[in-house]
Design an enzyme around this catalytic site. Structure first.
Site, mmCIF file in Angstrom:
data_model
loop_
_atom_site.group_PDB
_atom_site.id
_atom_site.type_symbol
_atom_site.label_atom_id
_atom_site.label_comp_id
_atom_site.label_asym_id
_atom_site.label_seq_id
_atom_site.Cartn_x
_atom_site.Cartn_y
_atom_site.Cartn_z
ATOM 1 N N HIS A 1 51.793 34.315 39.768
ATOM 2 C CA HIS A 1 50.596 35.162 39.730
ATOM 3 C C HIS A 1 49.873 35.159 41.078
ATOM 4 O O HIS A 1 49.000 34.323 41.325
ATOM 5 C CB HIS A 1 49.666 34.659 38.611
ATOM 6 N N HIS B 1 48.199 38.126 43.980
ATOM 7 C CA HIS B 1 47.904 39.531 44.293
ATOM 8 C C HIS B 1 47.706 39.657 45.802
ATOM 9 O O HIS B 1 47.230 38.725 46.457
ATOM 10 C CB HIS B 1 46.627 40.000 43.586
ATOM 11 N N ARG C 1 46.536 44.095 44.495
ATOM 12 C CA ARG C 1 45.270 43.460 44.123
ATOM 13 C C ARG C 1 44.783 44.005 42.780
ATOM 14 O O ARG C 1 44.574 45.220 42.629
ATOM 15 C CB ARG C 1 44.244 43.762 45.217
ATOM 16 N N SER D 1 41.903 43.723 41.052
ATOM 17 C CA SER D 1 40.578 44.335 40.922
ATOM 18 C C SER D 1 40.517 45.689 41.622
ATOM 19 O O SER D 1 39.631 46.495 41.331
ATOM 20 C CB SER D 1 39.506 43.400 41.492
ATOM 21 N N HIS E 1 46.979 42.283 32.544
ATOM 22 C CA HIS E 1 45.934 42.010 33.542
ATOM 23 C C HIS E 1 45.031 43.225 33.698
ATOM 24 O O HIS E 1 45.475 44.280 34.128
ATOM 25 C CB HIS E 1 46.591 41.659 34.886
ATOM 26 N N TYR F 1 38.058 39.433 32.931
ATOM 27 C CA TYR F 1 39.432 38.911 32.987
ATOM 28 C C TYR F 1 39.710 37.974 31.810
ATOM 29 O O TYR F 1 40.717 38.110 31.105
ATOM 30 C CB TYR F 1 39.676 38.143 34.297
ATOM 31 N N HIS G 1 45.303 33.585 33.668
ATOM 32 C CA HIS G 1 44.075 32.783 33.609
ATOM 33 C C HIS G 1 44.152 31.808 32.440
ATOM 34 O O HIS G 1 43.206 31.694 31.631
ATOM 35 C CB HIS G 1 42.837 33.690 33.508
ATOM 36 N N GLU H 1 46.953 32.336 41.303
ATOM 37 C CA GLU H 1 46.200 33.553 41.648
ATOM 38 C C GLU H 1 45.507 33.377 43.001
ATOM 39 O O GLU H 1 44.393 33.853 43.211
ATOM 40 C CB GLU H 1 45.202 33.958 40.556
ATOM 41 N N ARG I 1 37.730 30.880 45.781
ATOM 42 C CA ARG I 1 38.391 30.530 47.040
ATOM 43 C C ARG I 1 37.895 29.233 47.650
ATOM 44 O O ARG I 1 38.422 28.764 48.648
ATOM 45 C CB ARG I 1 38.189 31.668 48.054
#
Lengths: 331, 331
Positions: free
Chosen positions: A6, A8, A66, A68, A173, A189, A218, A279, A285
């Protein structure tokens, strides 16, 4: 070998976003008007995902556009179609540049209310021409308004039929929430993960498609934490045990960003149903002050869990080879 | 003493449902047309909730009308108003019959798009006249379409202002989903819990209302399982640590129906923020074949957790006395 199922492409060069803005503004830019050089692609990935994969010891990421930014709720099918083609092509180019590190998963050109049959051509192109091994399926292309039928509805069957023929799994997703009630990565999500699982639970989807495979990201949303509730609800509905009813077809990833969460996941969910993922680089982050390591450095949590080495190998590699047979073929 | 902060009157005599059907069918029945005797109330509660409370050793339940029957999405404010009055009165009568075992929490006469100010009179009546100690606030009176503003919006302030004056907490609890995407107890409830938490996280609500208190039911939805994600998102948003930002105002109940879930909850969430609850008799009524006990017999999980006896006492009693000061006053 460590396979992250997973990831992106969250770090694409700014030109992609600029192109998308023009598209959303109604300028109808051509795909060919987006110019990103191989050097720019390399720079965007070597200083980000690939650097972190090397730091953390992950070998290969199943990589998709990506999430989103899919924003299927914006515009019509034509807009989504061009946008998905542009995004998938970038993944394809990255896969060509780094064939040992990135394998593609397709973004579909979904659009609210549009027959999912319209997505099959792009799926075919990604799997057959680009060599991708999976796809992302958005159960809510409305972006937080949940206007599409549930995943067990025949509405979705054209995609499932092709998935079965191609032998590829779908990660379920969603994309950005345009409903102000739902924060995208903090609510929408996770809600979508729980919702998708329950839609499957109350259906006969996997009786109709015994080889269909869904990856719920997730960490399965709220599901493992409430595993007793879901077992009890299945019992209440006189369904078979979840192990028979769903767990030949549903898999959870390990995008759970603290040790106690991973400990619960690996304790409660059968090890054959867990796929390593981070992810990275995604919603979270930062560095966790409680550990001194990145929240999304999920390999550490698996390593520190009570699982046997054999079970860890299943989560890191073996299960992915089974759930993504095209990936296994490539390896 | 053991206080269960989350019980609904799910076992009301059939006459209540029949009255509601007439109302939904547009017959506009008067509240006085509902006739349920004290003996019928006693029978409905002694053979159900009170029996199980005695079996399981719970002393007192904070008791509210059946959540899934609130169905705020049906009809208009006038309909919700009569329906809430009818339901709250039954709770009041039960409280009079069993003052040592049941204390009321109010259902509000919410209706989609209607100013929450309209709910204050019923709230006042329940707290001041009936002696209730809390309320249930539905963040989505549309029933799964999520059309109301998020909980931090000034839209909701008239309720918060009165809550603060009355010094009562709200359990954030949705009702039936009329969106086919969301199973009511398997998705909508848990999603709403996660959504409400995230709405608070991204807001300054508790700076505006420092003494406002929300109880998020069902173990906080997905939140404790993803505590690392939420800590990381708060960090990403440059917010204070969750302990300062939210945890003076938000409390999770223990409606998590298996031991690993409760172990995670009690490990991750500060003990001062956990309130004992079972939501008995609710969504999951069966016996867990893995344990031989009811899924919703949550006291067993707390007892079996690694918490100290002092911490268990906080969860069973002490925290509830603090979060529900009017309950503490009555005791």
């Amino acid at each position: 070998m460590i396979i992250d199922c997973h990831g992106h492409y969250t770090t694409a060069p700014k030109a992609l976003e600029a192109w998308r803005h023009r598209q959303v503004d109604g300028e109808k830019p051509l795909a060919s008007e987006l110019r990103i050089s191989d050097d720019e692609l390399r720079e965007s990935i070597e200083s980000n995902q690939l650097r972190l994969m090397r730091d953390r010891g992950a070998d290969l990421t199943i990589f998709s556009p990506r999430a989103s930014f899919m924003a299927h709720h914006i515009g019509d099918f034509a807009m989504s179609s061009t946008w998905a083609a542009v995004c998938n092509e970038l993944i394809h180019r990255l896969q060509q540049l780094y064939p040992r590190h990135f394998i593609g998963a397709a973004m579909l050109p979904q659009s609210p209310g549009v027959d999912p049959r319209s997505c099959v051509a792009e799926l075919d192109r990604c799997i057959s021409d680009y060599g991708f091994v999976a796809l992302n399926l958005n159960p809510d292309p409305s972006g937080g308004h949940w206007k599409e039928p549930p995943l067990d509805d025949r509405w979705w069957w054209p995609i499932y039929e092709r998935m079965v023929e191609l032998d590829v799994p779908a990660m379920i997703h969603v994309s950005t929430s345009c409903n102000p009630c739902f924060h995208t990565t903090g609510a929408h999500y996770l809600n979508a993960d729980t919702t998708a699982f329950m839609q499957c639970l109350t259906s006969t989807l996997f009786r109709d498609f015994p080889t269909l495979r869904f990856v719920i990201p997730h960490g399965g949303g709220a599901v493992p934490y409430h595993w007793g509730r879901f077992r009890g609800l299945a019992q209440e509905l006189k369904l078979p045990p979840l192990s028979e009813h769903l767990m030949k077809n549903i898999f959870f990833d390990t995008c759970v960003y603290h040790q106690p969460g991973i400990d619960l996941l690996t304790h409660v969910i059968p090890v054959d149903n867990i796929l390593f993922a981070s992810e990275m680089i995604g919603a979270v982050r930062g560095v966790d002050p409680q550990t001194g390591f990145h929240y999304d450095d999920t390999r550490r949590y698996i390593e520190a869990s009570a699982l046997s080495d054999d079970d860890k190998r299943k989560i890191f590699e073996g299960n992915a080879r089974r759930v993504y047979p095209r990936l296994n073929g490539l390896l």
